[in-house]
Write a protein that holds these residues in place. Structure first.
Motif, PDB file in Angstrom:
ATOM      1  N   LYS A  61       0.833  -1.201   0.000  1.00  0.00           N
ATOM      2  CA  LYS A  61       0.000   0.000   0.000  1.00  0.00           C
ATOM      3  C   LYS A  61       0.869   1.253   0.000  1.00  0.00           C
ATOM      4  CE  LYS A  61      -1.221   2.907   3.202  1.00  0.00           C
ATOM      5  NZ  LYS A  61      -0.871   3.205   4.557  1.00  0.00           N
TER       6      LYS A  61
ATOM      7  N   LEU B 266      -5.685   5.581  -3.179  1.00  0.00           N
ATOM      8  CA  LEU B 266      -5.844   4.180  -3.575  1.00  0.00           C
ATOM      9  C   LEU B 266      -7.209   4.041  -4.243  1.00  0.00           C
ATOM     10  CD1 LEU B 266      -4.508   2.147  -0.510  1.00  0.00           C
ATOM     11  CD2 LEU B 266      -3.284   2.864  -2.546  1.00  0.00           C
TER      12      LEU B 266
ATOM     13  N   GLU C 256      -8.706  -1.323  -4.123  1.00  0.00           N
ATOM     14  CA  GLU C 256      -7.509  -1.417  -3.275  1.00  0.00           C
ATOM     15  C   GLU C 256      -7.828  -1.091  -1.821  1.00  0.00           C
ATOM     16  OE1 GLU C 256      -4.084  -0.319  -6.592  1.00  0.00           O
ATOM     17  OE2 GLU C 256      -5.050   1.254  -5.445  1.00  0.00           O
TER      18      GLU C 256
ATOM     19  N   PHE D 157      -7.440  -3.667   1.094  1.00  0.00           N
ATOM     20  CA  PHE D 157      -6.525  -3.312   2.175  1.00  0.00           C
ATOM     21  C   PHE D 157      -7.170  -3.557   3.534  1.00  0.00           C
ATOM     22  CE2 PHE D 157      -5.002  -0.082   5.197  1.00  0.00           C
ATOM     23  CZ  PHE D 157      -3.676  -0.478   5.276  1.00  0.00           C
TER      24      PHE D 157
END
Lengths: 372, 304
Positions: free
Chosen positions: A10, B93, B97, B101
């Motif tokens: 990330k 993001l 995503e 996440f």
């Protein structure tokens, strides 16, 4: 482990998507390494010299042309009275005055000695002092060559001259670039490490994303590691770019082992990143983090031994230097890059920096609170 | 069985001990939608942050799923879902995503709990490769709800989820909450909108760091102590002023395009007021008794 990998993924995605940031991270070191070493140079040129020649002899003219011929001086005025030259110093048009007395040539030949006066404008202390010592050297050399000539002409009266000869080890030509470039590289690594990680965490605080992370079961240490590792990698990339650049542009090749150099950088980056992370846990906004970081980085750089020697600092400054990571990296860079020191030689440095890294990072993890 | 038990929770901030939550107590039953209704600054967010283990209370105790919010914060974080009032997902993001996440962070996958978010996610699916920061307000809320749900929480905390969302999206949002309730998820929701109060099973009216009443919306309306009238004429401000001027025993306030009012004493004659208002040239006057809404109840509770 999977969580950590995901945090890292990330983080890298976010860094990569922040295009302006990527450009700054890569562009800044290149720019600075190309420009700064050319300007941040201890060698002083273009010293303005006013000459008051009261003798007007062959010798005095020879002396002046030798001085100007050295390339360090620029003749500001010639053949004025001392008073007039002093005016030049007052108006900052001259840095030094050289006064050659009347009968200079006659006294030198007959009595074998005479004096010249050098007056220094101490407003720009460094420039004037270095200029004065250049001037002294040139006059000394001139004096010597003159005596050699005189001595050979009246043989038998051989003067015993003791001469000091300096030789600069590890940097034989006293080339400033070969220690300025590694020094600037060291500062770059410090700034990249210290700022990026700190600003990143505080940014999450500002945007509010940290709130959402805090209610998740993510461990504190994973979160901090997730911030530490990406910037550690970036620090290594920047360092490598810098190293390649200083080889390509300045021809600086580390005399020591590259692996030794990198092993120090690896530990060093952990320490500066740790400091950045620690600062970020105490700050609420990027502005705060920025200013506190500036405060530390300024002290670190000025007391780091790059611009002024630590040995000549007062006692308290030496103590600061001892806990200043920058002083260690500059020391180690000089040792490895110029001197070719091995792993054993920098072991104490690595030890201290590892301790700092451990202390700062565990403090950061401890102080990062998921609950307020 | 109670999902959330709050006993005398207090929280104050800063040197001057500004009180945000003052000795608040309530319980939320398993599988109900519990609304905390109150204006901005009532202390709703502070209360939510205490219950989601983000803020340490200064007094009292609270349990979520039988776990103490101070001592057992680690376990609570595994089981609750929290959607902060401010959009707190990663704007850089993409939709997918972000969801992925948060699923991973809770050690689960999107697939595993897809049934929970399916209804919401189908609307987001066309935008799944879009950055979260580029979504519209309503879409952001849906994504945030999906992310808060992805680990199948037992209790869901929604802090002003519909603030800044258009009326259609708000309606859809509440329909989703009903569905989640049927899945057995307990929902605590705070809102400044009175009209949303009736959609909750029970509500707590909160004002100035205190809770004024906890009841079902119907019970709160039923307990409205007085007769409520509504009046309407050409000019609402003038009408309001004239009604107020008529007697000290009357309490009147603007309510949309109407004026609502109640009497302190039952003895007052409404017809007298009507004639008085005609004299004041409110010619198109309509005046009749009205059924109180939650908002009326809230206004009266504030006065008391």
């Amino acid at each position: 482990m999977r969580t950590l990998l995901f945090l890292l993924q990330k983080e890298f995605k976010q860094i990569y998507r922040y295009k302006a940031m990527v450009r700054i991270i890569i562009g800044m070191p290149i720019m600075q390494l190309l420009l700064l070493p050319l300007a941040a140079d201890y060698e002083i040129k273009n010293i303005n010299l006013a000459v008051v020649d009261n003798d007007h002899s062959t010798y005095s003219q020879q002396l002046v042309s030798t001085i100007i011929g050295s390339g360090y001086f620029r003749l500001a005025e010639y053949n004025q009275s001392y008073k007039k030259s002093l005016k030049l110093i007052e108006s900052d048009k001259a840095d030094l005055i050289l006064e050659i007395p009347e009968g200079f040539e006659r006294n030198l030949v007959r009595e074998n000695k005479d004096q010249v006066l050098v007056a220094v404008n101490a407003i720009n202390g460094t420039k004037a002092n270095i200029g004065a010592s250049y001037l002294n050297n040139i006059i000394k050399n001139y004096n010597q060559s003159l005596r050699m000539k005189l001595v050979t002409s009246n043989q038998g009266n051989q003067a015993i001259a003791i001469d000091l000869v300096n030789s600069n080890w590890y940097n034989p030509e006293m080339d400033y670039k070969s220690f300025m470039v590694p020094g600037i590289l060291a500062l770059l690594v410090t700034i990249i490490g210290g700022f990026l990680a700190a600003l990143n965490i505080v940014r999450e605080k500002e945007i509010g994303t940290i709130e959402q992370i805090n209610v998740t079961p993510v461990r504190k240490s994973y979160f901090i590691l997730g911030k530490l590792i990406p910037f550690w990698v970036i620090g290594n990339v920047v360092f490598t770019i810098g190293l390649v650049l200083s080889w390509l542009v300045y021809g600086i090749v580390p005399a020591g082992n590259l692996l030794v150099l990198y092993s120090f950088i690896w530990v060093y980056l952990l320490a500066v990143l740790g400091l950045g992370l620690l600062i970020s846990t105490y700050c609420e906004t990027q502005q705060q983090a920025m200013f506190i970081n500036f405060f530390f980085i300024m002290i670190f750089i000025l007391l780091g031994g790059l611009f002024t020697s630590i040995d000549s600092m007062p006692g308290w400054a030496k103590i600061i230097a001892r806990i200043n990571p920058v002083s260690y990296i500059i020391d180690v860079f000089r040792m490895i890059i110029l001197k070719g020191s091995g792993f054993k030689d920098i072991l104490p440095h690595i030890g201290i920096i590892s301790f700092m890294a451990l202390l700062l990072n565990s403090w950061a993890i401890k102080n990062y609170r998921k609950t307020s | 069985m109670e999902a959330v038990v709050v006993k005398g929770i207090s929280k104050h901030y800063g040197k001057d001990r500004f009180v945000a939550v003052d000795n608040v107590s309530f319980t939320v039953n398993k599988g109900e939608i519990f609304g905390i209704i109150g204006p901005d600054g009532a202390g709703k967010t502070s209360l939510f942050r205490v219950l989601t283990t983000l803020l340490l209370p200064d007094g009292g105790e609270a349990m979520v799923d039988g776990l103490d919010v101070v001592k057992d914060f680690k376990q609570i974080r595994q089981t609750i879902g929290y959607m902060p009032g401010k959009f707190s997902l990663y704007q850089d993001l993409t939709v997918e995503e972000n969801l992925n996440f948060f699923a991973t962070v809770f050690k689960t996958t999107i697939k595993e709990n897809y049934h929970l978010i399916k209804d919401i996610y189908v609307q987001l699916e066309p935008f799944k490769d879009r950055r979260a920061g580029k979504l519209s307000g309503g879409m952001k809320q849906k994504l945030a709800l999906s992310c808060a749900l992805i680990h199948k929480p037992t209790v869901l905390f929604l802090d002003e989820p519909t603030t800044g969302v258009d009326p259609v999206s708000r309606k859809e949002f509440w329909q989703m909450l009903k569905k989640l309730k049927n899945e057995g998820i307990t929902i605590l929701v705070s809102t400044p909108y009175m009209d949303e109060a009736t959609l909750c099973d029970r509500i707590a009216l909160m004002q100035k760091s205190e809770i004024l009443a906890i009841e079902t919306p119907q019970a709160i309306i039923d307990s409205f102590p007085k007769e409520l009238y509504k009046a309407k004429s050409v000019s609402t401000p003038a009408l309001l002023n004239d009604i107020k001027a008529w007697s000290d025993d009357i309490y009147a306030y603007p309510f949309g395009e109407n004026v609502h009012f109640t009497f302190q004493k039952e003895s007052i004659n409404v017809e007298e007021l009507r004639t008085y208002l005609y004299e004041k040239e409110h010619h198109n006057l309509e005046m009749e008794p009205d059924i109180p809404s939650i908002e009326d109840c809230f206004i009266h509770l504030l006065r008391a």
